[in-house]
Design a protein around this motif. Structure first.
Motif, PDB file in Angstrom:
ATOM      1  N   ALA A   1      66.166 -62.518  58.355  1.00  0.00           N
ATOM      2  CA  ALA A   1      66.044 -62.639  59.804  1.00  0.00           C
ATOM      3  C   ALA A   1      64.701 -63.255  60.187  1.00  0.00           C
ATOM      4  CB  ALA A   1      66.209 -61.270  60.455  1.00  0.00           C
ATOM      5  N   ALA A   2      63.651 -62.864  59.495  1.00  0.00           N
ATOM      6  CA  ALA A   2      62.328 -63.420  59.778  1.00  0.00           C
ATOM      7  C   ALA A   2      62.284 -64.910  59.448  1.00  0.00           C
ATOM      8  CB  ALA A   2      61.269 -62.667  58.989  1.00  0.00           C
TER       9      ALA A   2
ATOM     10  N   MET B   1      66.040 -54.572  53.227  1.00  0.00           N
ATOM     11  CA  MET B   1      64.810 -55.343  53.214  1.00  0.00           C
ATOM     12  C   MET B   1      65.102 -56.850  53.150  1.00  0.00           C
ATOM     13  SD  MET B   1      61.742 -54.697  53.538  1.00  0.00           S
ATOM     14  CE  MET B   1      60.070 -54.919  53.109  1.00  0.00           C
ATOM     15  N   ARG B   2      66.155 -57.220  52.396  1.00  0.00           N
ATOM     16  CA  ARG B   2      66.506 -58.632  52.310  1.00  0.00           C
ATOM     17  C   ARG B   2      66.975 -59.155  53.663  1.00  0.00           C
ATOM     18  NH1 ARG B   2      70.127 -59.248  46.849  1.00  0.00           N
ATOM     19  NH2 ARG B   2      68.529 -58.570  45.378  1.00  0.00           N
ATOM     20  N   ALA B   3      67.712 -58.318  54.381  1.00  0.00           N
ATOM     21  CA  ALA B   3      68.203 -58.733  55.696  1.00  0.00           C
ATOM     22  C   ALA B   3      67.035 -58.962  56.654  1.00  0.00           C
ATOM     23  CB  ALA B   3      69.152 -57.686  56.261  1.00  0.00           C
ATOM     24  N   LEU B   4      66.030 -58.133  56.584  1.00  0.00           N
ATOM     25  CA  LEU B   4      64.856 -58.289  57.439  1.00  0.00           C
ATOM     26  C   LEU B   4      64.114 -59.579  57.100  1.00  0.00           C
ATOM     27  CD1 LEU B   4      63.158 -57.039  59.653  1.00  0.00           C
ATOM     28  CD2 LEU B   4      61.882 -55.802  57.906  1.00  0.00           C
ATOM     29  N   ALA B   5      63.986 -59.865  55.823  1.00  0.00           N
ATOM     30  CA  ALA B   5      63.317 -61.100  55.399  1.00  0.00           C
ATOM     31  C   ALA B   5      64.132 -62.323  55.829  1.00  0.00           C
ATOM     32  CB  ALA B   5      63.122 -61.085  53.889  1.00  0.00           C
TER      33      ALA B   5
END
Length: 45
Positions: free
Chosen positions: A7-8, A1-5
């Motif tokens: 990246a965003a 989830m941190r990686a997705l945030a």
């Protein structure tokens, strides 16, 4: 989830940078009338 945030956030920052450069536009100025040399000039005949 941190990686997705992350990246965003990175994508949003890159998009903001592109929009800022687009809004500012190209700098005004003139180009040189002389061509740039792309090779080493040889001896003159």
């Amino acid at each position: 989830m941190r990686a997705l945030a992350a990246a965003a956030v990175g994508l949003a920052a890159a998009l903001a940078l592109v929009l800022t450069v687009t809004a500012i536009g190209a700098p005004t100025g003139e180009t040189s009338p002389e061509p740039l040399l792309t090779t080493v000039p040889g001896p003159k005949d």
